[in-house]
Design an enzyme around this catalytic site. Structure first.
Site, mmCIF file in Angstrom:
data_model
loop_
_atom_site.group_PDB
_atom_site.id
_atom_site.type_symbol
_atom_site.label_atom_id
_atom_site.label_comp_id
_atom_site.label_asym_id
_atom_site.label_seq_id
_atom_site.Cartn_x
_atom_site.Cartn_y
_atom_site.Cartn_z
ATOM 1 N N HIS A 107 -133.552 -41.713 17.745
ATOM 2 C CA HIS A 107 -132.945 -40.400 18.510
ATOM 3 C C HIS A 107 -133.800 -39.232 18.230
ATOM 4 O O HIS A 107 -133.793 -38.206 19.066
ATOM 5 C CB HIS A 107 -131.749 -40.075 17.789
ATOM 6 C CG HIS A 107 -130.686 -41.383 17.840
ATOM 7 N ND1 HIS A 107 -130.522 -41.756 19.003
ATOM 8 C CD2 HIS A 107 -130.077 -42.004 16.783
ATOM 9 C CE1 HIS A 107 -129.434 -42.607 18.894
ATOM 10 N NE2 HIS A 107 -129.315 -42.968 17.488
ATOM 11 N N HIS A 133 -135.380 -31.880 11.937
ATOM 12 C CA HIS A 133 -135.689 -32.727 13.187
ATOM 13 C C HIS A 133 -136.044 -31.927 14.371
ATOM 14 O O HIS A 133 -135.684 -30.542 14.419
ATOM 15 C CB HIS A 133 -134.511 -33.876 13.246
ATOM 16 C CG HIS A 133 -133.382 -33.014 13.345
ATOM 17 N ND1 HIS A 133 -132.343 -32.930 12.514
ATOM 18 C CD2 HIS A 133 -132.887 -32.795 14.612
ATOM 19 C CE1 HIS A 133 -131.320 -32.390 13.013
ATOM 20 N NE2 HIS A 133 -131.595 -32.085 14.445
ATOM 21 N N HIS A 135 -135.729 -31.411 18.783
ATOM 22 C CA HIS A 135 -135.066 -31.989 20.114
ATOM 23 C C HIS A 135 -136.049 -31.526 21.116
ATOM 24 O O HIS A 135 -136.531 -30.455 21.077
ATOM 25 C CB HIS A 135 -133.516 -31.526 20.407
ATOM 26 C CG HIS A 135 -132.652 -31.590 19.058
ATOM 27 N ND1 HIS A 135 -131.901 -32.896 19.375
ATOM 28 C CD2 HIS A 135 -132.597 -31.219 18.192
ATOM 29 C CE1 HIS A 135 -131.166 -32.848 18.299
ATOM 30 N NE2 HIS A 135 -131.375 -31.866 17.565
ATOM 31 N N GLU A 145 -131.402 -27.596 22.789
ATOM 32 C CA GLU A 145 -130.268 -27.997 22.976
ATOM 33 C C GLU A 145 -129.582 -26.536 23.360
ATOM 34 O O GLU A 145 -128.920 -26.479 24.257
ATOM 35 C CB GLU A 145 -129.808 -28.654 21.629
ATOM 36 C CG GLU A 145 -130.449 -29.863 21.308
ATOM 37 C CD GLU A 145 -129.485 -30.944 20.602
ATOM 38 O OE1 GLU A 145 -129.295 -30.600 19.482
ATOM 39 O OE2 GLU A 145 -129.065 -31.853 21.021
ATOM 40 N N HIS A 158 -134.323 -28.100 14.032
ATOM 41 C CA HIS A 158 -133.337 -27.896 13.241
ATOM 42 C C HIS A 158 -133.373 -28.179 11.824
ATOM 43 O O HIS A 158 -133.836 -29.324 11.403
ATOM 44 C CB HIS A 158 -132.035 -28.853 13.746
ATOM 45 C CG HIS A 158 -131.769 -28.305 14.930
ATOM 46 N ND1 HIS A 158 -130.876 -29.374 15.964
ATOM 47 C CD2 HIS A 158 -131.383 -27.286 15.757
ATOM 48 C CE1 HIS A 158 -130.315 -28.665 16.920
ATOM 49 N NE2 HIS A 158 -130.942 -27.336 16.873
ATOM 50 N N THR A 239 -125.106 -31.922 16.469
ATOM 51 C CA THR A 239 -125.075 -32.209 18.217
ATOM 52 C C THR A 239 -125.214 -33.735 18.411
ATOM 53 O O THR A 239 -125.548 -33.995 19.651
ATOM 54 C CB THR A 239 -126.463 -31.436 18.749
ATOM 55 O OG1 THR A 239 -127.714 -32.004 18.048
ATOM 56 C CG2 THR A 239 -126.258 -29.855 18.272
ATOM 57 N N THR A 240 -125.125 -34.668 17.358
ATOM 58 C CA THR A 240 -125.308 -35.888 17.827
ATOM 59 C C THR A 240 -123.934 -36.621 17.139
ATOM 60 O O THR A 240 -123.495 -36.096 16.357
ATOM 61 C CB THR A 240 -126.522 -36.550 16.646
ATOM 62 O OG1 THR A 240 -126.401 -36.360 15.525
ATOM 63 C CG2 THR A 240 -127.602 -36.192 17.498
HETATM 64 ZN ZN LIG Z 1 -130.565 -31.238 15.732
#
Ligand SMILES: [Zn+2]
Ligand SMILES: *[C@@H]1O[C@H](CO)[C@@H](O)[C@H](O)[C@H]1NC(C)=O
Ligand SMILES: *[C@@H]1O[C@H](CO)[C@@H](O)[C@H](O)[C@H]1NC(C)=O
Ligand SMILES: *[C@@H]1O[C@H](CO)[C@@H](O)[C@H](O)[C@H]1NC(C)=O
Length: 384
Positions: A107, A133, A135, A145, A158, A239-240
């Site tokens: 992911h 991590h 995005h 995001e 993040h 957000t996941t």
């Molecule tokens: Zn994140």
């Protein structure tokens, strides 16, 4: 020769239109391939993906909640809160004998962080770091995001921290005051970002899903923007999936830049299940449902025209650098395409008018000289 220029311009114009329409139809394909994803989801019901984010809530209830992340940050409605404590970090400067695990989890690209890295000021308690991590989007689409006034940045980082009153990240993740995530926008700059390169240079070692590698420690502070003073704060969620609503969010106003090449490496190297490219791993902005976004700074409008800068303020160079960074970064690929279109259209129009003018001149010249009238042919016939 002029006519050739005109035709060439038209031809290029056509190519660009085709390219643009085929890229927009491939975006629509994301919707129509939902069927395939449905079947895949049935086979692995615990799996989730970004193409089926609207159905996360059917398996993970919290994803349908009223305090979800990310959100759009409206800079006009964010409320200045002079009481917001400033953020201070400690232990971020890791030595190179600390090994950090870099993981492609299918992911995102995730770097595990030692709990000795912490946020020591900014919240009611100390928060320990656990992982960071990213995005991102794709070459066609910026993939932050959070959005600022509905505009995406190319990517977002993040850094996830958990409240020191809990034993670890997984225990804290379900608690109301469990998590604090520091987020920042990543834009495109002219130079390679050496600090990001410490992670990105290892990308090819984790290109397959569920592979990991170790990289030497470095000063993780340098992955965040230069200034941590100006930020937005709101209450939100992971957000996941499982989308737990336990995150005290901080999004910095200052941004980070990496080179175009570095961003392309992030967008284009990692694979997820079934060997598909891991890209566009960003969730759509969620509704606020009455939540407030506060800011640590009052958004004074950019200075218009000459202004006397008090000696105590940062020099004009700082302001220029900061605003240029945000400007470059904020320019979406759509904007760039629009500018390209505009330029091409202008060139086409210019070539055409020149050509038409030339023809008219020829025509009136021929008209004056009646003996040559017979050899005049309207240009449109030759072009048909
Ligand atoms: Zn994140
Ligand atoms: C988030 O942090 C701020 C600043 O310390 C605090 O006032 C607020 O209560 C926190 N919110 C949550 C939900 O923990
Ligand atoms: C986190 O802490 C809880 C409670 O102490 C413990 O049961 C659990 O095993 C820990 N999880 C991890 C991943 O360390
Ligand atoms: C930073 O704040 C300024 C002033 O409100 C705003 O115009 C700009 O869009 C913000 N940028 C980010 C990345 O937050």
């Amino acid at each position: 020769m002029l006519r050739n220029a005109f035709l060439t311009a038209l031809f290029i114009h056509g190519l660009v239109v085709n390219a643009a329409s085929s890229s927009s139809s491939s975006e629509e394909d994301d919707g129509s391939s939902e069927h395939e994803n449905e079947e895949h989801k049935k086979a692995h019901s615990h799996h989730w993906g970004y193409t089926d984010q609207l159905s996360w809530g059917s398996v993970f209830n919290d994803c349908n909640g009223q305090s979800q992340s990310p959100i759009d940050i409206n800079t006009n409605t964010a409320i200045y809160d002079a009481q917001l404590p400033s953020i201070k970090l400690a232990g971020y400067d890791l030595t190179d004998n600390t090994a950090l695990t870099l993981l492609n989890n299918g992911h995102t690209l995730q770097l595990s962080l030692p709990g000795s890295m912490r946020v020591v000021s900014g919240f009611d308690r100390i928060y320990h770091a656990a992982q960071l991590h990213f995005h991102w989007g794709s070459v066609e689409e910026p993939g932050s995001e959070h959005t600022i006034d509905n505009v995406h940045f190319p990517a977002e980082i993040h850094v996830v921290h958990y409240n020191s009153k809990y034993a670890n990240l997984s225990e804290a993740a379900t608690k109301e005051d469990g998590l604090a995530v520091l987020g920042a926008f990543i834009g495109i700059g002219l130079h390679e970002n050496e600090n990001y390169e410490k992670i990105l240079s290892a990308l090819t070692d984790v290109s397959l899903e569920e592979t990991k590698t170790e990289i030497p420690g470095f000063n993780v502070r340098h992955l965040l923007p230069n200034s941590l003073e100006r930020f937005y704060r709101y209450t939100g969620s992971l957000t996941t999936p499982p989308c737990f609503q336990t995150v005290n969010w901080t999004m910095f106003n200052d941004t980070i830049t990496v080179s175009r090449k570095q961003l392309a490496a992030l967008e284009d190297t990692l694979k997820m299940e079934q060997n598909q490219l891991l890209s566009k791993n960003f969730r759509a902005p969620q509704l606020l449902h009455g939540r407030r976004v506060v800011s640590s700074f009052s958004a004074s409008p950019e200075p218009q025209g000459p202004k006397i800068i008090p000696l105590t303020e940062a020099g004009p160079g700082t302001r220029v650098r900061a605003s240029t960074g945000a400007g470059l970064a904020g320019l979406s690929r759509g904007d760039i395409l629009a500018i390209a279109f505009g330029a091409l259209f202008a060139v086409t129009l210019l070539a055409f008018s020149t050509y038409a003018y030339q023809q008219r001149k020829k025509y009136s010249k021929f008209k004056k000289d009646s003996r040559q009238n017979v050899i005049y042919k309207p240009a449109t016939k030759e072009e048909a």
